[in-house]
Scaffold this motif. Structure first.
Motif, PDB file in Angstrom:
ATOM      1  N   GLU A 157       0.836  -1.203   0.000  1.00 33.54           N
ATOM      2  CA  GLU A 157       0.000   0.000   0.000  1.00 33.54           C
ATOM      3  C   GLU A 157       0.870   1.253   0.000  1.00 33.54           C
ATOM      4  OE1 GLU A 157      -3.746   1.570  -0.338  1.00 33.54           O
ATOM      5  OE2 GLU A 157      -3.495  -0.544   0.204  1.00 33.54           O
ATOM      6  N   ALA A 158       2.040   1.178   0.633  1.00 37.17           N
ATOM      7  CA  ALA A 158       2.940   2.342   0.715  1.00 37.17           C
ATOM      8  C   ALA A 158       3.453   2.751  -0.661  1.00 37.17           C
ATOM      9  CB  ALA A 158       4.119   2.035   1.638  1.00 37.17           C
ATOM     10  N   VAL A 159       3.635   1.775  -1.547  1.00 28.94           N
ATOM     11  CA  VAL A 159       4.086   2.071  -2.907  1.00 28.94           C
ATOM     12  C   VAL A 159       2.881   2.305  -3.807  1.00 28.94           C
ATOM     13  CG1 VAL A 159       5.398   1.220  -4.890  1.00 28.94           C
ATOM     14  CG2 VAL A 159       6.160   0.705  -2.566  1.00 28.94           C
ATOM     15  N   GLY A 160       1.968   1.362  -3.777  1.00 31.30           N
ATOM     16  CA  GLY A 160       0.717   1.506  -4.499  1.00 31.30           C
ATOM     17  C   GLY A 160       0.833   1.350  -5.999  1.00 31.30           C
ATOM     18  N   SER A 161      -0.327   1.213  -6.613  1.00 33.22           N
ATOM     19  CA  SER A 161      -0.404   1.189  -8.073  1.00 33.22           C
ATOM     20  C   SER A 161      -0.419   2.628  -8.565  1.00 33.22           C
ATOM     21  CB  SER A 161      -1.680   0.464  -8.515  1.00 33.22           C
ATOM     22  OG  SER A 161      -2.824   1.216  -8.163  1.00 33.22           O
ATOM     23  N   MET A 162      -0.652   2.796  -9.839  1.00 31.15           N
ATOM     24  CA  MET A 162      -0.794   4.144 -10.377  1.00 31.15           C
ATOM     25  C   MET A 162      -2.102   4.767  -9.883  1.00 31.15           C
ATOM     26  SD  MET A 162       0.607   3.803 -14.270  1.00 31.15           S
ATOM     27  CE  MET A 162      -0.411   2.387 -14.666  1.00 31.15           C
ATOM     28  N   THR A 163      -2.177   6.095  -9.982  1.00 28.37           N
ATOM     29  CA  THR A 163      -3.391   6.825  -9.672  1.00 28.37           C
ATOM     30  C   THR A 163      -3.993   7.321 -10.986  1.00 28.37           C
ATOM     31  OG1 THR A 163      -2.492   7.554  -7.547  1.00 28.37           O
ATOM     32  CG2 THR A 163      -4.387   8.772  -8.403  1.00 28.37           C
ATOM     33  N   PHE A 164      -5.270   7.074 -11.173  1.00 29.47           N
ATOM     34  CA  PHE A 164      -5.942   7.409 -12.417  1.00 29.47           C
ATOM     35  C   PHE A 164      -6.999   8.491 -12.193  1.00 29.47           C
ATOM     36  CE2 PHE A 164      -4.714   2.922 -12.617  1.00 29.47           C
ATOM     37  CZ  PHE A 164      -3.978   2.887 -13.792  1.00 29.47           C
ATOM     38  N   ALA A 165      -7.193   9.333 -13.175  1.00 30.56           N
ATOM     39  CA  ALA A 165      -8.309  10.287 -13.188  1.00 30.56           C
ATOM     40  C   ALA A 165      -9.445   9.626 -13.971  1.00 30.56           C
ATOM     41  CB  ALA A 165      -7.903  11.610 -13.815  1.00 30.56           C
ATOM     42  N   SER A 166     -10.413   9.086 -13.241  1.00 32.51           N
ATOM     43  CA  SER A 166     -11.488   8.325 -13.875  1.00 32.51           C
ATOM     44  C   SER A 166     -12.270   9.180 -14.867  1.00 32.51           C
ATOM     45  CB  SER A 166     -12.435   7.769 -12.807  1.00 32.51           C
ATOM     46  OG  SER A 166     -11.791   6.829 -11.982  1.00 32.51           O
ATOM     47  N   GLN A 167     -12.550   8.597 -16.015  1.00 29.93           N
ATOM     48  CA  GLN A 167     -13.330   9.179 -17.110  1.00 29.93           C
ATOM     49  C   GLN A 167     -12.591  10.276 -17.875  1.00 29.93           C
ATOM     50  OE1 GLN A 167     -17.430  10.020 -16.069  1.00 29.93           O
ATOM     51  NE2 GLN A 167     -17.557   8.246 -14.715  1.00 29.93           N
ATOM     52  N   SER A 168     -11.345  10.541 -17.529  1.00 36.58           N
ATOM     53  CA  SER A 168     -10.587  11.557 -18.269  1.00 36.58           C
ATOM     54  C   SER A 168     -10.313  11.115 -19.705  1.00 36.58           C
ATOM     55  CB  SER A 168      -9.275  11.881 -17.555  1.00 36.58           C
ATOM     56  OG  SER A 168      -8.460  10.725 -17.397  1.00 36.58           O
ATOM     57  N   HIS A 169     -10.326   9.807 -19.946  1.00 37.86           N
ATOM     58  CA  HIS A 169     -10.080   9.313 -21.310  1.00 37.86           C
ATOM     59  C   HIS A 169     -11.159   9.743 -22.293  1.00 37.86           C
ATOM     60  CE1 HIS A 169     -13.035   6.530 -19.796  1.00 37.86           C
ATOM     61  NE2 HIS A 169     -13.077   5.840 -20.923  1.00 37.86           N
ATOM     62  N   LEU A 170     -12.333  10.068 -21.761  1.00 42.30           N
ATOM     63  CA  LEU A 170     -13.451  10.440 -22.631  1.00 42.30           C
ATOM     64  C   LEU A 170     -13.227  11.783 -23.320  1.00 42.30           C
ATOM     65  CD1 LEU A 170     -16.386   9.347 -20.281  1.00 42.30           C
ATOM     66  CD2 LEU A 170     -15.386   8.061 -22.183  1.00 42.30           C
ATOM     67  N   LEU A 171     -12.280  12.575 -22.808  1.00 46.03           N
ATOM     68  CA  LEU A 171     -11.983  13.873 -23.396  1.00 46.03           C
ATOM     69  C   LEU A 171     -10.918  13.795 -24.487  1.00 46.03           C
ATOM     70  CD1 LEU A 171     -12.040  16.237 -20.282  1.00 46.03           C
ATOM     71  CD2 LEU A 171     -13.892  15.639 -21.842  1.00 46.03           C
ATOM     72  N   GLY A 172     -10.284  12.628 -24.644  1.00 43.13           N
ATOM     73  CA  GLY A 172      -9.281  12.475 -25.696  1.00 43.13           C
ATOM     74  C   GLY A 172      -8.028  13.294 -25.429  1.00 43.13           C
ATOM     75  N   TYR A 173      -7.512  13.884 -26.479  1.00 43.03           N
ATOM     76  CA  TYR A 173      -6.230  14.614 -26.475  1.00 43.03           C
ATOM     77  C   TYR A 173      -6.392  15.917 -25.689  1.00 43.03           C
ATOM     78  CZ  TYR A 173      -1.747  15.442 -29.001  1.00 43.03           C
ATOM     79  OH  TYR A 173      -0.440  15.618 -29.369  1.00 43.03           O
ATOM     80  N   ILE A 174      -5.814  16.015 -24.492  1.00 43.78           N
ATOM     81  CA  ILE A 174      -5.987  17.206 -23.656  1.00 43.78           C
ATOM     82  C   ILE A 174      -4.913  18.250 -23.951  1.00 43.78           C
ATOM     83  CG2 ILE A 174      -5.927  18.047 -21.263  1.00 43.78           C
ATOM     84  CD1 ILE A 174      -7.267  15.367 -20.484  1.00 43.78           C
ATOM     85  N   ASN A 175      -3.646  17.834 -23.973  1.00 42.40           N
ATOM     86  CA  ASN A 175      -2.567  18.738 -24.390  1.00 42.40           C
ATOM     87  C   ASN A 175      -1.346  17.910 -24.781  1.00 42.40           C
ATOM     88  OD1 ASN A 175      -0.882  18.204 -22.091  1.00 42.40           O
ATOM     89  ND2 ASN A 175      -2.089  19.644 -20.884  1.00 42.40           N
ATOM     90  N   LYS A 176      -0.292  18.597 -25.207  1.00 40.73           N
ATOM     91  CA  LYS A 176       0.882  17.900 -25.745  1.00 40.73           C
ATOM     92  C   LYS A 176       2.043  17.820 -24.755  1.00 40.73           C
ATOM     93  CE  LYS A 176      -0.185  19.460 -30.461  1.00 40.73           C
ATOM     94  NZ  LYS A 176       0.306  20.218 -31.628  1.00 40.73           N
ATOM     95  N   MET A 177       1.800  18.102 -23.497  1.00 36.92           N
ATOM     96  CA  MET A 177       2.908  18.151 -22.533  1.00 36.92           C
ATOM     97  C   MET A 177       3.462  16.761 -22.229  1.00 36.92           C
ATOM     98  SD  MET A 177       2.089  21.105 -19.740  1.00 36.92           S
ATOM     99  CE  MET A 177       0.521  20.426 -19.299  1.00 36.92           C
ATOM    100  N   VAL A 178       4.763  16.616 -22.414  1.00 38.92           N
ATOM    101  CA  VAL A 178       5.427  15.363 -22.061  1.00 38.92           C
ATOM    102  C   VAL A 178       5.573  15.281 -20.551  1.00 38.92           C
ATOM    103  CG1 VAL A 178       6.658  15.235 -24.251  1.00 38.92           C
ATOM    104  CG2 VAL A 178       7.719  16.403 -22.311  1.00 38.92           C
ATOM    105  N   ILE A 179       5.956  14.111 -20.056  1.00 38.77           N
ATOM    106  CA  ILE A 179       6.072  13.882 -18.610  1.00 38.77           C
ATOM    107  C   ILE A 179       7.113  14.828 -18.016  1.00 38.77           C
ATOM    108  CG2 ILE A 179       6.635  12.194 -16.832  1.00 38.77           C
ATOM    109  CD1 ILE A 179       5.784  10.001 -18.803  1.00 38.77           C
ATOM    110  N   SER A 180       6.675  15.654 -17.068  1.00 46.58           N
ATOM    111  CA  SER A 180       7.557  16.688 -16.519  1.00 46.58           C
ATOM    112  C   SER A 180       6.917  17.302 -15.286  1.00 46.58           C
ATOM    113  CB  SER A 180       7.789  17.794 -17.560  1.00 46.58           C
ATOM    114  OG  SER A 180       6.554  18.418 -17.894  1.00 46.58           O
TER     115      SER A 180
END
Length: 280
Positions: A157-180
């Motif tokens: 639990e201390a490490v955990g899985s990823m955290t997801f924003a539920s239903q955010s996929h329904l909006l498709g392409y939000i912006n072009k920012m790479v991981i940063s």
């Protein structure tokens, strides 16, 4: 390959049998853009494949800077891609029909091809993974992409899985920012402003797996423990897609690397993108 090596590979688990999904699980994935599935690979299978994968990750890792001298991306994980090209044993794991059928079933498509695999090993006391969308890197204009994220060791639990924003996929392409750091700040604010529910699937056993859509916003916490978080991922997309015109340097780079020799408008099916499952 020697006869001994061939016999050793032949003795590895095939991972060809099906993993039964309920209609409720498929609907949950379609609604939320992510799901956790328990026991996608069993303990015996993981015990065989984990050392093979980990040995190759260790061999191929060229990160030699201490954690405190790396940028945010470098602190997040050791990242090695397309291990299947380096190892026939790992190829059997990555090409598993069991995993690929789950991907097809969740997306509701007849077949899936492989985009690429990635080992994502978060080191002891490694940093967080900023909020991002995977598909900003991929030259594919579709909502039919999915990533399997499977721990090869138990994750507390201390490490955990990823955290997801539920239903955010329904909006498709939000912006072009790479991981940063910038993507983390901007997208965290976006998630809060949109009122998306954020969800982590908590502790996971080795062989459990999350699946998430290419457009699903997600992040991961740092690793506060003294042990390596060992995760193997495989990215799939629906068979029959065409390559999109790259609209960023990230997508131009991915086009060259993962669709070698192909051009926008052509079928997304290079030698690096085998068909891993088809109902036809």
């Amino acid at each position: 390959m020697s006869n001994l090596e061939a016999n050793q590979i032949h003795a590895l688990p095939w991972l060809e049998d099906s993993y039964a999904l309920s209609q409720e699980q498929q609907a949950s994935y379609q609604r939320d853009g992510h799901i956790v599935l328990r026991g996608v690979a069993n303990e015996a299978e993981i015990n065989i494949y984990e050392p093979i994968i980990s040995d190759l990750v260790k061999k191929l890792n060229n990160q030699d800077k201490p954690l405190d001298q790396r940028d945010t991306y470098g602190k997040a994980f050791i990242q090695i891609s397309n291990l299947w090209e380096q190892s026939e044993a790992i190829q059997r794991f990555v090409f598993a029909k069991r995993f690929a059928k789950i991907a097809a079933d969740l997306m509701g498509v007849d077949g899936v091809r492989m985009y690429h695999d990635q080992a994502l090993y978060k080191e002891p006391h490694g940093g967080h993974t900023p909020w991002h969308q995977d598909q900003i890197y991929w030259p594919l204009d579709t909502d039919k992409t999915i990533t399997m994220w499977m721990p090869l060791v138990p994750i507390s639990e201390a490490v955990g899985s990823m955290t997801f924003a539920s239903q955010s996929h329904l909006l498709g392409y939000i912006n072009k920012m790479v991981i940063s750091d910038e993507s983390h700040r901007t997208l965290a604010g976006y998630i809060e402003g949109k009122g998306f529910e954020t969800k982590s699937h908590g502790a996971m056993a080795a062989g459990d797996a999350t699946f998430h859509a290419g457009w699903t916003l997600h992040s991961a916490p740092g690793n506060p423990t003294d042990t390596m978080r060992k995760v193997m991922t495989v990215i799939y997309y629906a068979d029959g897609l065409q390559i999109a015109e790259p609209d960023s340097k990230a997508r131009e780079s991915d086009l060259k690397r993962w669709f070698p020799g192909l051009q926008p408008g052509e079928l997304a099916a290079s030698e690096l993108n085998p068909l891993l499952y088809s109902r036809k």
